[in-house]
Design an enzyme around this catalytic site. Structure first.
Site, PDB file in Angstrom:
ATOM      1  N   ASP A   1       0.810  -1.198   0.000  1.00  0.00           N
ATOM      2  CA  ASP A   1       0.000   0.000   0.000  1.00  0.00           C
ATOM      3  C   ASP A   1       0.854   1.262   0.000  1.00  0.00           C
ATOM      4  O   ASP A   1       1.357   1.664   1.058  1.00  0.00           O
ATOM      5  CB  ASP A   1      -0.880  -0.069   1.275  1.00  0.00           C
ATOM      6  CG  ASP A   1      -1.774   1.133   1.410  1.00  0.00           C
ATOM      7  OD1 ASP A   1      -1.930   1.883   0.432  1.00  0.00           O
ATOM      8  OD2 ASP A   1      -2.329   1.317   2.511  1.00  0.00           O
TER       9      ASP A   1
ATOM     10  N   ASP B   1      -1.769   5.614  -5.234  1.00  0.00           N
ATOM     11  CA  ASP B   1      -2.024   4.699  -4.142  1.00  0.00           C
ATOM     12  C   ASP B   1      -2.347   3.273  -4.610  1.00  0.00           C
ATOM     13  O   ASP B   1      -3.466   2.987  -5.013  1.00  0.00           O
ATOM     14  CB  ASP B   1      -3.192   5.291  -3.347  1.00  0.00           C
ATOM     15  CG  ASP B   1      -3.501   4.487  -2.121  1.00  0.00           C
ATOM     16  OD1 ASP B   1      -2.898   3.430  -1.921  1.00  0.00           O
ATOM     17  OD2 ASP B   1      -4.379   4.923  -1.361  1.00  0.00           O
TER      18      ASP B   1
END
Ligand SMILES: *[C@@H]1O[C@H](CO)[C@@H](O)[C@H](O)[C@H]1NC(C)=O
Ligand SMILES: *[C@@H]1O[C@H](CO)[C@@H](O)[C@H](O)[C@H]1NC(C)=O
Ligand SMILES: *[C@@H]1O[C@H](CO)[C@@H](O)[C@H](O)[C@H]1NC(C)=O
Ligand SMILES: *[C@@H]1O[C@H](CO)[C@@H](O)[C@H](O)[C@H]1NC(C)=O
Ligand SMILES: *[C@@H]1O[C@H](CO)[C@@H](O)[C@H](O)[C@H]1NC(C)=O
Length: 481
Positions: A114, A307
């Site tokens: 992430d 992201d």
């Protein structure tokens, strides 16, 4: 005078060699030659007389200065390297995870990778909430485990993971960090993780971390063991596959270099705006839908977080509305689809984004999230209302997740702080899917660093962890579908 000329040419030779090494293709620097530090002091003074011993020392010093300046390790024990991690694509491109190994003896865990957060955490063997069926970390099985006895929690809007901080050896992609601080969580919101995933590894910057601990990638970067200061992703697409499975080969995460077999052409690096280094932030400078430009505010009102941990793309209400206004017969969603838009499935939607450089197209297959009723499809760009203008002014206006990232080779570069994109090699997906779904493995670590234990006392970040908020939203969406 002869002596003087020789000295100058020797120094020049060293400088030029360093410059050639610096300009080697693996570094792919985009700066102009003048920024590379080819500074030759021009002096008209006669050089001071030197005897042989002095000349030797001087020459050695010049070499060390240059090597120091350009980061070549002067300590021969410092080994630099790169490695990679094969990813898994879970639930139709909803998330992408890779494996790490933790403790002594090492145990392998699957974690979501992430770039939109900066904490590492795993579910605890003592987990009481939200961990049913998940493989958990067992502190008592690791001889190198240390309990930091500090509470840890990371909040994701609608959910959270909570427990305590600990320190242990963490390995990934052939690297090992001896004192990696991470959260051991005994309370995890329902649906946050889906087996076989056991936790999450944040790949954002330390300033974003809830615990204040230095992320694993940054410990490796700070200790100068990466061949290049980069992390790179190639993510596969299965959303449009004819018979997709829950788990499919997900692509490749490369740490310390890029993988030239996965992209073509040059990587276009774009600098993170100054003061915005925490997320991997870029400004959104051009957004087009079927060739119509959406008007965007300038400056930080158009900042995006790049992201990998977010499935879709979230943006401010007014700009998302004007994007869909260019798609005939689109309509705002209601009920569970509040914040989303529907459009006729027969319409091919071509969205492209640029962040100050070239424009990158999003495949209409990625934009078309799902068919929800007769002929109506759901778009992958939705209203993300806690962004700019919402309740949280510290967060980026847009979150650009996997819907976009499946369409590019993406590179997260620590220095200069920037994000780069390149075109995906035509055979990338077939090359990574050939060997099936990878399983969590424990490789051997060839490079090890101590890590930074003391970083854990740093200020907790006030920024919300949007990533997984979106992850939860999109996961629940898939439960509805
Ligand atoms: C670590 O410390 C916390 C308290 O700070 C405690 O709740 C937890 O049980 C401890 N874990 C182990 C494995 O000792
Ligand atoms: C899925 O989409 C990609 C990109 O648009 C395309 O190249 C591929 O052929 C599609 N696969 C299927 C099964 O339709
Ligand atoms: C925005 O991108 C489109 C498509 O690439 C291009 O035609 C247009 O000129 C760009 N506009 C600006 C202001 O850069
Ligand atoms: C690049 O990725 C491919 C997967 O397509 C992998 O087989 C290969 O080993 C990788 N190369 C490097 C240098 O990481
Ligand atoms: C650890 O991190 C802190 C805060 O970021 C820093 O001040 C300190 O110098 C670091 N120590 C080591 C050994 O890297």
């Amino acid at each position: 005078m002869l002596f003087d000329a020789l000295t100058v040419s020797f120094a020049l030779h060293l400088l030029l060699c360093a410059d050639v090494a610096l300009a080697s293709p693996t570094l792919r620097r985009s700066e102009s030659p003048s920024s590379r530090g080819l500074h030759i002091p021009l002096t008209r003074r006669a050089a001071p007389e030197r005897n042989d011993a002095e000349l030797g020392l001087w020459a050695k010093q010049q070499k060390e200065l240059l090597e120091g300046k350009y980061g070549r390790p002067t300590n021969t024990n410092t080994k630099r390297s790169s490695g990679y991690n094969l990813l898994v694509d879970q639930k139709l491109d909803s998330d992408y995870y890779g494996s790490i190994a933790v403790g002594t003896p090492p145990v392998a865990f699957d974690v979501i990778l992430d770039t939109g957060s900066a904490d590492l955490w795993l579910v605890d063997a003592q987990c009481t909430e939200g961990c049913d069926g998940l493989q958990a970390f067992s502190p008592s099985s690791s001889s190198t485990f240390t309990n930091d006895t500090k509470p840890f929690s990371v909040t994701y809007g609608s959910g959270q993971a909570a427990g305590y901080l600990a320190t242990d050896v963490v390995q990934m992609a052939g690297f090992s960090v001896q004192n990696q601080v991470f959260g051991v969580c005994d309370q995890v919101s329902d649906g946050l993780l889906i087996a076989p995933v056991s936790g999450l590894m944040g790949l954002g910057w330390q300033s974003l971390s809830s615990s204040g601990a230095k992320p694993l990638w940054q410990a490796l970067y700070d200790d100068n063991v990466l061949d290049e200061p980069v992390m790179a992703f190639y993510l596969t697409r299965f959303q449009n596959a004819s018979r997709p499975q829950d788990l499919e080969p997900g692509g490749v995460f490369t740490l310390g270099s890029t993988n030239t077999s996965l992209y073509t052409g040059q990587i276009e690096y774009l600098d993170i705006p100054s003061g915005a280094v925490s997320y991997w932030t870029l400004p959104l400078t051009n957004l087009t839908v079927n060739s119509n430009s959406v008007s965007l505010p300038s400056g930080s009102s158009s900042y995006v977080a790049i992201d990998t941990g977010t499935t879709l793309i979230g943006g401010p209400a007014s700009q998302v509305a004007s994007l869909y206004a260019s798609i005939p017969n689109s309509a705002a969603g209601t009920g569970n689809y509040e914040g989303y838009y529907t459009y006729p499935c027969s319409t091919t939607v071509n969205v492209a984004m640029s962040f100050g450089g070239q424009s990158w197209a999003i495949s209409s297959d990625d934009f078309k999230l799902a068919q929800i009723s007769n002929g109506e499809c759901l778009g992958a760009i939705f209203v993300y209302s806690t962004g700019s203008g919402g309740s949280n002014s510290g967060s980026p206006a847009w979150i650009v997740g996997d819907t976009f990232l499946k369409n590019v080779y993406s590179v997260f570069r620590a220095n200069p702080a920037s994000v780069g994109f390149a075109a995906i090699a035509p055979d990338a997906q077939s090359s990574v899917t050939r060997n099936g779904v990878p399983t969590a493995t424990i490789g051997s670590a060839s490079v090890s660093v101590t890590g930074n234990h003391s970083g854990s006392a740093a200020l907790p970040s006030a920024l919300p962890h949007l990533v997984t908020l979106l992850f939860v939203m999109t996961t629940s969406l898939f439960y509805f579908l």
